[in-house]
Scaffold this motif. Structure first.
Motif, PDB file in Angstrom:
ATOM      1  N   ASN A   1     -66.102  -9.652 -13.938  1.00  0.00           N
ATOM      2  CA  ASN A   1     -65.090  -9.406 -12.918  1.00  0.00           C
ATOM      3  C   ASN A   1     -64.130  -8.334 -13.428  1.00  0.00           C
ATOM      4  O   ASN A   1     -63.678  -8.392 -14.571  1.00  0.00           O
ATOM      5  CB  ASN A   1     -64.330 -10.705 -12.620  1.00  0.00           C
TER       6      ASN A   1
ATOM      7  N   THR B   1     -71.272 -16.279 -11.681  1.00  0.00           N
ATOM      8  CA  THR B   1     -70.683 -15.408 -10.671  1.00  0.00           C
ATOM      9  C   THR B   1     -69.679 -14.475 -11.322  1.00  0.00           C
ATOM     10  O   THR B   1     -69.276 -14.689 -12.471  1.00  0.00           O
ATOM     11  CB  THR B   1     -69.983 -16.229  -9.562  1.00  0.00           C
TER      12      THR B   1
ATOM     13  N   GLU C   1     -67.111 -13.554  -9.038  1.00  0.00           N
ATOM     14  CA  GLU C   1     -66.135 -13.608  -7.956  1.00  0.00           C
ATOM     15  C   GLU C   1     -65.188 -14.798  -8.141  1.00  0.00           C
ATOM     16  O   GLU C   1     -65.608 -15.885  -8.564  1.00  0.00           O
ATOM     17  CB  GLU C   1     -66.834 -13.709  -6.602  1.00  0.00           C
TER      18      GLU C   1
ATOM     19  N   TYR D   1     -61.376 -16.868  -6.614  1.00  0.00           N
ATOM     20  CA  TYR D   1     -60.422 -17.057  -5.528  1.00  0.00           C
ATOM     21  C   TYR D   1     -59.189 -17.755  -6.086  1.00  0.00           C
ATOM     22  O   TYR D   1     -59.242 -18.413  -7.127  1.00  0.00           O
ATOM     23  CB  TYR D   1     -61.027 -17.863  -4.371  1.00  0.00           C
TER      24      TYR D   1
ATOM     25  N   SER E   1     -65.838 -18.580  -7.646  1.00  0.00           N
ATOM     26  CA  SER E   1     -66.152 -18.749  -6.226  1.00  0.00           C
ATOM     27  C   SER E   1     -67.244 -19.773  -5.987  1.00  0.00           C
ATOM     28  O   SER E   1     -67.309 -20.379  -4.912  1.00  0.00           O
ATOM     29  CB  SER E   1     -66.578 -17.406  -5.621  1.00  0.00           C
TER      30      SER E   1
END
Length: 258
Positions: free
Chosen positions: A170, A216, A218, A220, A232
Motif C-alpha cells: 500500500n 491485500t 487496500e 479502510y 479491506s
C-alpha cells in the motif's frame, strides 16, 4: 521542507530514540494473553510522565487523516487493524497479532518506532512469516540508506522484499522525515524506483516503516473510532519501524531496543 540535523541534534534524537526502544522492548516482554490494550496505553503514559522532558507525540495529534485528536499514548493495532490502532477495552487472546507504534519527544526532539509480534504460545505461521517480512524489509531499507544514494533506493529495497515474499504494498502511508516534528518531509514510500528521488545526505533523519497485509494492499478507516486503519479483506497486517540518521559512516538506528 527537508531539514538536515547537526551531530549534536542527532545525539539529542538518540536520547528520545533509546527511550522509545526501551518502552517497546518492555511491552513486548510483558504483554501476554489477557493483557488489556488500555493497560498498555497506561504503562506508556506512566513511563512518559516519569521521564523529565518527555512528551507524547500522539495525545493531541490531529492530522487530516484522523478524526479529532488521537487522545492516547501508543497505537495498538490487533490482527486486521494495521495502522493507527486506538487502544480500547480489549484483552488480548492467544494468537493475536499485535503491532505497537510509539512516538514521543524528549526536550523537543522526536523518535518513532514500531514492532509486531504474536501474543501467546500458538502463533499462526502465516502471521510469523508476515512479521518476519516486515523486519527483513526494514533491514533492507536501512541498509540502502547510505549517503549519496537516493530516497528511491530505500523504497525499492523495502518493496523488493515485500514482493519477493508475495505481498502487495500500500502506498498511502509509509515512512517520513522526523526531528522537531513527528511527521515531516520527505515521505518514504514502501515501494519505489531505485536511483530516483531526493539524494541522501548526512544529517537527514527519517523513519522507515514497512507495513504489509497478508492478502491485500487496500485499507479502510474504522468509522467507530475514526482512526484505526484495517485491511479491506480482514486479513492480518504487520508493521516494523525504526528512526534512523544518515551519517558519513552509514545509517545509524536511533531507536535501538537495548
Amino acid at each position: 521542507m527537508i531539514e538536515l540535523k547537526t551531530p549534536k541534534e542527532i545525539a539529542a534524537m538518540k536520547v528520545a530514540g533509546r527511550f522509545v526502544g526501551s518502552i517497546l522492548k518492555e511491552l513486548q516482554e510483558t504483554t501476554k494473553v489477557g493483557t488489556n490494550l488500555l493497560e498498555i496505553d497506561d504503562l506508556v503514559r506512566r513511563r512518559i510522565e516519569s521521564r523529565k522532558g518527555a512528551e507524547s507525540c500522539y495525545v493531541d495529534y490531529a492530522p487530516d487523516f484522523g478524526t479529532g485528536p488521537f487522545g492516547h499514548y501508543i497505537c495498538t493495532s490487533v490482527n486486521d487493524a494495521v495502522l493507527h490502532g486506538v487502544p480500547y477495552d480489549y484483552s488480548l487472546k492467544d494468537g493475536d497479532l499485535l503491532s505497537l507504534d510509539l512516538a514521543l519527544s524528549i526536550d523537543g526532539w522526536c523518535a518513532d518506532s514500531a514492532l509486531s509480534f504474536v501474543v501467546g504460545d500458538n502463533p499462526n505461521q502465516e502471521d510469523v512469516a508476515l512479521i518476519k517480512c516486515t523486519q527483513e524489509a526494514l533491514a533492507a531499507g536501512i541498509a540502502a540508506a547510505q549517503s549519496g544514494n537516493r530516497l528511491g533506493d530505500i523504497s525499492a529495497a523495502v518493496g523488493e522484499v515485500a514482493h519477493g515474499h508475495g505481498y502487495a504494498v500500500n502506498m498511502e502511508f509509509g515512512g517520513h522525515g522526523i526531528g522537531r516534528v513527528m511527521h515531516g518531509d520527505p515521505f518514504v514510500p514502501n515501494d519505489g524506483k531505485g536511483h530516483h528521488g531526493y539524494k541522501l545526505r548526512p544529517g537527514l533523519t527519517i523513519a522507515i516503516e514497512p507495513w504489509f497485509m497478508k492478502t491485500t494492499d487496500e485499507i479502510y478507516q474504522d468509522t467507530g473510532d475514526g482512526w484505526t486503519l484495517r485491511s479491506s479483506d480482514g486479513s492480518n497486517g504487520a508493521h516494523s519501524e525504526h528512526t534512523i540518521a544518515i551519517t558519513d559512516n552509514g545509517p545509524e538506528i536511533l531507536t535501538v531496543r537495548e
